[in-house]
Design a protein around this motif. Sequence first.
Motif, PDB file in Angstrom:
ATOM      1  N   ALA A   1       0.842  -1.097   0.012  1.00 11.71           N
ATOM      2  CA  ALA A   1       0.154   0.154  -0.036  1.00 11.71           C
ATOM      3  C   ALA A   1       0.884   1.219   0.095  1.00 11.71           C
ATOM      4  N   CYS A   2       0.629   2.148  -0.747  1.00 13.60           N
ATOM      5  CA  CYS A   2       1.180   3.483  -0.975  1.00 13.60           C
ATOM      6  C   CYS A   2       0.534   4.581  -1.212  1.00 13.60           C
ATOM      7  N   ARG A   3       1.099   5.579  -0.673  1.00  7.45           N
ATOM      8  CA  ARG A   3       0.520   7.106  -0.646  1.00  7.45           C
ATOM      9  C   ARG A   3       1.389   7.971  -1.098  1.00  7.45           C
ATOM     10  N   ARG A   4       0.847   8.964  -1.857  1.00  6.25           N
ATOM     11  CA  ARG A   4       1.483  10.009  -2.342  1.00  6.25           C
ATOM     12  C   ARG A   4       1.221  11.235  -1.319  1.00  6.25           C
ATOM     13  N   LEU A   5       2.476  11.906  -0.826  1.00  8.64           N
ATOM     14  CA  LEU A   5       2.205  12.988   0.022  1.00  8.64           C
ATOM     15  C   LEU A   5       2.898  14.173  -0.544  1.00  8.64           C
ATOM     16  N   PHE A   6       2.274  15.505  -0.002  1.00  9.93           N
ATOM     17  CA  PHE A   6       2.834  16.552  -0.239  1.00  9.93           C
ATOM     18  C   PHE A   6       2.914  17.515   1.019  1.00  9.93           C
ATOM     19  N   LEU A   7       4.054  17.716   1.569  1.00  6.41           N
ATOM     20  CA  LEU A   7       4.314  18.510   2.865  1.00  6.41           C
ATOM     21  C   LEU A   7       3.191  17.594   3.875  1.00  6.41           C
ATOM     22  N   GLY A   8       3.387  16.331   3.948  1.00  6.03           N
ATOM     23  CA  GLY A   8       2.574  15.426   4.797  1.00  6.03           C
ATOM     24  C   GLY A   8       1.062  15.228   4.434  1.00  6.03           C
ATOM     25  N   LEU A   9       0.689  15.866   3.413  1.00  6.95           N
ATOM     26  CA  LEU A   9      -0.925  16.052   2.992  1.00  6.95           C
ATOM     27  C   LEU A   9      -0.907  14.837   2.030  1.00  6.95           C
ATOM     28  N   GLU A  10      -1.970  14.154   2.173  1.00  9.65           N
ATOM     29  CA  GLU A  10      -2.077  12.891   1.136  1.00  9.65           C
ATOM     30  C   GLU A  10      -2.922  13.683  -0.132  1.00  9.65           C
ATOM     31  N   SER A  11      -2.392  13.131  -1.144  1.00  8.44           N
ATOM     32  CA  SER A  11      -3.041  13.327  -2.545  1.00  8.44           C
ATOM     33  C   SER A  11      -3.086  12.109  -3.422  1.00  8.44           C
ATOM     34  N   GLY A  12      -3.104  11.160  -2.986  1.00  6.32           N
ATOM     35  CA  GLY A  12      -3.272   9.756  -3.775  1.00  6.32           C
ATOM     36  C   GLY A  12      -3.010   8.673  -3.186  1.00  6.32           C
ATOM     37  N   ARG A  13      -3.613   7.488  -3.414  1.00  3.53           N
ATOM     38  CA  ARG A  13      -3.357   6.217  -2.735  1.00  3.53           C
ATOM     39  C   ARG A  13      -3.731   5.234  -3.727  1.00  3.53           C
ATOM     40  N   PHE A  14      -2.812   4.300  -3.818  1.00  7.49           N
ATOM     41  CA  PHE A  14      -2.786   2.953  -4.409  1.00  7.49           C
ATOM     42  C   PHE A  14      -2.387   1.753  -3.791  1.00  7.49           C
ATOM     43  N   VAL A  15      -2.596   0.465  -4.501  1.00  4.50           N
ATOM     44  CA  VAL A  15      -2.076  -0.727  -3.826  1.00  4.50           C
ATOM     45  C   VAL A  15      -1.336  -1.441  -5.227  1.00  4.50           C
ATOM     46  N   SER A  16      -0.150  -1.753  -4.963  1.00  2.00           N
ATOM     47  CA  SER A  16       0.644  -2.550  -5.754  1.00  2.00           C
ATOM     48  C   SER A  16       0.588  -3.857  -5.381  1.00  2.00           C
ATOM     49  N   VAL A  17      -0.421  -4.909  -6.261  1.00  2.00           N
ATOM     50  CA  VAL A  17      -0.452  -6.070  -6.050  1.00  2.00           C
ATOM     51  C   VAL A  17       0.241  -7.100  -6.875  1.00  2.00           C
ATOM     52  N   ASN A  18       1.085  -7.938  -6.098  1.00  2.00           N
ATOM     53  CA  ASN A  18       1.814  -8.800  -6.831  1.00  2.00           C
ATOM     54  C   ASN A  18       1.171 -10.134  -7.153  1.00  2.00           C
ATOM     55  N   VAL A  19       0.997 -10.678  -8.435  1.00  2.00           N
ATOM     56  CA  VAL A  19       0.123 -11.720  -8.643  1.00  2.00           C
ATOM     57  C   VAL A  19       1.018 -12.673  -9.350  1.00  2.00           C
ATOM     58  N   GLU A  20       0.523 -14.115  -8.856  1.00  2.00           N
ATOM     59  CA  GLU A  20       1.509 -15.265  -9.482  1.00  2.00           C
ATOM     60  C   GLU A  20       0.170 -15.837 -10.357  1.00  2.00           C
ATOM     61  N   ALA A  21       0.834 -16.043 -11.774  1.00  2.00           N
ATOM     62  CA  ALA A  21      -0.224 -16.682 -12.406  1.00  2.00           C
ATOM     63  C   ALA A  21       0.388 -17.709 -13.166  1.00  2.00           C
ATOM     64  N   GLN A  22      -0.283 -18.906 -13.463  1.00  2.00           N
ATOM     65  CA  GLN A  22      -0.082 -20.145 -14.236  1.00  2.00           C
ATOM     66  C   GLN A  22      -0.374 -20.234 -15.504  1.00  2.00           C
ATOM     67  N   GLN A  23       0.402 -20.111 -16.392  1.00  2.00           N
ATOM     68  CA  GLN A  23       0.233 -20.036 -17.811  1.00  2.00           C
ATOM     69  C   GLN A  23       0.705 -21.244 -18.397  1.00  2.00           C
ATOM     70  N   GLY A  24      -0.360 -22.202 -18.467  1.00  2.00           N
ATOM     71  CA  GLY A  24       0.358 -23.719 -19.045  1.00  2.00           C
ATOM     72  C   GLY A  24       1.055 -24.475 -17.890  1.00  2.00           C
ATOM     73  N   GLU A  25       2.330 -24.589 -18.385  1.00  2.00           N
ATOM     74  CA  GLU A  25       3.397 -25.051 -17.396  1.00  2.00           C
ATOM     75  C   GLU A  25       4.300 -23.912 -16.634  1.00  2.00           C
ATOM     76  N   THR A  26       3.952 -22.776 -17.081  1.00  2.00           N
ATOM     77  CA  THR A  26       4.860 -21.607 -16.744  1.00  2.00           C
ATOM     78  C   THR A  26       4.134 -20.831 -15.665  1.00  2.00           C
ATOM     79  N   LEU A  27       5.085 -20.570 -14.576  1.00  2.00           N
ATOM     80  CA  LEU A  27       4.566 -19.616 -13.579  1.00  2.00           C
ATOM     81  C   LEU A  27       5.120 -18.317 -13.723  1.00  2.00           C
ATOM     82  N   VAL A  28       4.366 -17.297 -13.722  1.00  2.00           N
ATOM     83  CA  VAL A  28       4.855 -15.983 -13.886  1.00  2.00           C
ATOM     84  C   VAL A  28       4.468 -15.021 -12.893  1.00  2.00           C
ATOM     85  N   GLY A  29       5.042 -14.313 -12.621  1.00  2.00           N
ATOM     86  CA  GLY A  29       4.674 -13.106 -11.765  1.00  2.00           C
ATOM     87  C   GLY A  29       4.467 -11.648 -12.338  1.00  2.00           C
TER      88      GLY A  29
END
Length: 257
Positions: free
Chosen positions: A88-116
Amino acid sequence: MTGIAIAGAEGAAVWRRLAAAAIDGVFFVLVASLVSVALYTASGGKLRAYVFQPVDRCEPAREISPAVERAALSAVPAQTSRVASATACRRLFLGLESGRFVSVNVEAQQGETLVGAAVLQPVDRAGEPVAPISLGWAYPLAFVLCMALGEGLMRGTPGKAGLGLRVAAVGGGRLGLARALGRNLIVYGWLLAGAALLAVSHQATRAAPWLVQYARPLWIAELAVVGLLAAWALGMLLTGRPDPAYDRWMGARVVRT
């Protein structure tokens, strides 16, 4: 007044003009960033314009909402997939929040290959997905308009006032909004061109994802256009004696107060 303007024109040295432009840029960034914080707060996170505010605070997310998880998994086509971790990340300016987002790491199975894959999901203050409206493209346009208003109606900008400069018409008096706008469109046209090209390329890659493979040459072409426009304006300032060409075209003089 005409005599004063002509006599003072020689004192408006190039370094003063450049320093005034730098001060104006810093002042605008401060004000615009505070405005973006206010817009973000008032809209509940739907309006965002944090071009000048890098990610300031990130930490591992112990849990994410089901809606964020579904959005992340649906963004990675695969036979099976799961959320491995999230930040979870926040964008701040002088301690004031101006944005928020979540970076989600996904593990996916594509055939016999596991990718991130990492999926960035903007969220509101409650951690729920949101599709924000980005206003970052408006910064260059707002900057040009503010400079034109200051020079055309108030005879100066914060930077010019701080360094003892003012903008006047050749015949004396105020330059006027129309001529001040024309002057600033030339001086800062590279900013507008950069914002326009960036917006067009972003929309183009969204509409036609296959264009992503040409992202680097497109970025180089955009940088070349912006660089040429900036060099053109700077060249007029450095070689124009006693006044740059854009000032002569608009009937303007930058004079010492």
